[in-house]
Write a protein that holds these residues in place. Structure first.
Motif, short mmCIF file in Angstrom:
data_model
loop_
_atom_site.label_atom_id
_atom_site.label_comp_id
_atom_site.label_asym_id
_atom_site.label_seq_id
_atom_site.Cartn_x
_atom_site.Cartn_y
_atom_site.Cartn_z
N MET A 181 47.71 53.34 26.20
CA MET A 181 46.96 53.39 27.30
C MET A 181 45.72 52.42 27.13
N GLU A 182 45.68 51.33 27.99
CA GLU A 182 44.44 50.46 28.00
C GLU A 182 43.57 51.04 29.14
N CYS A 183 42.32 51.57 28.71
CA CYS A 183 41.53 52.58 30.02
C CYS A 183 40.50 51.77 30.58
N GLY A 184 40.63 50.37 30.51
CA GLY A 184 39.79 49.68 31.21
C GLY A 184 39.05 48.76 30.24
N ASN A 185 37.72 48.28 30.47
CA ASN A 185 36.93 47.54 29.59
C ASN A 185 36.28 48.12 28.60
N HIS A 186 36.15 47.81 27.47
CA HIS A 186 35.53 48.31 26.19
C HIS A 186 34.45 49.25 26.70
N TYR A 187 33.62 48.48 27.60
CA TYR A 187 32.23 49.01 27.75
C TYR A 187 32.03 49.36 29.33
N ALA A 188 33.23 49.69 30.20
CA ALA A 188 32.94 49.98 31.41
C ALA A 188 32.80 51.43 31.45
#
Length: 295
Positions: free
Chosen positions: A164-171
C-alpha cells in the motif's frame, strides 16, 4: 515486535520502512504498538508481527544502503546490508508457517497518491483488496517487471501480500492513512473489532494500471517531462526520459506509474510503464470477470 492473543486466530505481518525514507508506515506501527501496550486497543485473537523492513536505511532516512530491499528478495547473498536483511526476513517467514497475510506499507516521492499494489497473476487478489481498502487506484504488476519484492517472498510461503502506497513520504495524512488500513487489515482477519475501522464502501469506479515494463535507469537518468506523475500519458514513440545510454521511448501508448523523484544508476527501476483500464458500475460486482476496455 509480536503481539499475541491467548485465543487462536490468524497470524498477520505489518511491515513499515521497507524503504528507509518512507516513514508513514513506521509511524503508524509505533502508534498502534503503543495503543496495544496501554490497552487502548485489544487483540481478540491470533497474532500480529510488526516488522521494520530496512532498519539501517531508516536510521539514515534514505531509500536503501546498497540495494533496493524490495527488489532483493530473490537474491541470496550476505555481502550487503539489504542482502543480509532479506535473508533475515525470509528466515522469519520460513520459521513462522502460520502467517496468513502481510501488509507492506510504502509511500510515493512524486505527488500525494494513495495506491494499492499487488501481482497480476492472482485473480483472487482484487476481491481480497477491495475488502481491505476503498482506494480507487490500483497497480497490478507482472512479476517479471518487479521481481524480488517482499510480497513475492511471502507468496512463496503461501502468504497473501499487499503493498500500500499511503501518499507522499512527508504528507501529514500518510501515517493516518497507514493506521486506518492496518485497522482494516486486522479487522479483515478478525483480530480486532470492526468498530475500530471506518466504514467504507466499494468506490464507484476503480482505475487499474497494469505493468507492461519497468523503466530501467542508467547513470545520468532524468525524466524529460515536466511534472511527471502517476497517470502521465505517453504516446507510442514518445521520448519520456534519457540517461547516458540514450533516450527512453514509449513502446506503445501507455501511462507512467509510480515514477521516482530521485533516481540513481543502482536503482532497479525508476518507475513503470503500464496500460490503464477502469472498472465501473456492474463490473465491480464481478471482479473476476475482467476489466473494461482501455480508457
Amino acid at each position: 515486535m509480536p503481539i499475541s492473543s491467548t485465543n487462536p486466530g490468524a497470524h498477520v505481518v505489518i511491515v513499515g520502512g521497507t524503504h528507509g525514507n518512507e516513514p508513514a508506515g513506521v509511524n503508524a506501527i509505533v502508534e498502534l504498538h503503543r495503543a496495544f501496550g496501554c490497552g487502548k486497543l485489544r487483540l481478540n485473537q491470533g497474532k500480529i508481527s510488526f516488522l521494520l523492513g530496512n532498519s539501517k536505511a531508516y536510521e539514515k532516512d534514505i531509500r536503501y544502503i546498497d540495494h533496493d530491499l524490495n527488489r532483493h528478495f530473490k537474491k541470496r547473498e550476505a555481502s550487503s546490508v539489504e542482502g543480509r536483511r532479506a535473508l533475515e526476513i525470509k528466515s522469519f517467514l520460513n520459521d513462522n508457517d502460520d502467517i496468513k497475510a502481510l501488509l507492506d506499507l510504502h509511500s510515493v516521492s512524486i505527488g500525494d497518491f494513495k495506491l494499492l499494489v499487488y501481482p497480476k497473476d492472482d485473480t483472487d487478489n482484487i476481491e481480497f483488496v477491495v475488502t481491505v481498502s476503498a482506494i480507487p487506484l490500483h497497480f497490478v504488476f507482472h512479476r517479471e517487471h518487479m521481481p524480488g519484492t517482499l510480497i513475492e517472498a511471502a507468496s512463496a510461503h503461501g502468504i497473501r501480500g499487499l503493498i500500500m502506497e499511503c501518499g507522499n513520504h512527508y504528507a501529514p495524512q500518510a501515517a493516518e492513512t497507514a493506521r486506518k488500513h492496518i485497522y482494516s487489515f486486522l479487522a479483515r482477519h478478525h483480530l480486532i473489532d470492526e468498530g475500530h475501522t471506518m466504514p467504507e464502501t466499494t468506490p464507484a469506479r476503480i482505475t487499474f494500471y497494469e505493468s507492461i515494463q519497468a523503466i530501467k535507469p542508467h547513470a545520468g537518468f532524468k525524466f524529460l517531462i515536466k511534472d511527471i506523475k502517476i497517470g502521465t500519458k505517453l504516446s507510442k514513440g514518445q521520448k519520456f526520459a534519457a540517461d547516458d545510454h540514450g533516450d527512453h521511448v514509449a513502446p506503445q501508448d501507455c501511462y507512467v506509474v509510480v515514477p521516482s523523484r530521485v533516481v540513481k544508476a543502482t536503482d532497479a527501476d525508476a518507475g513503470f510503464l503500464g496500460r490503464r483500464t477502469v472498472l465501473a458500475g456492474s463490473d465491480l460486482q464481478h471482479l473476476k470477470g475482467g476489466h473494461t476496455d482501455e480508457k
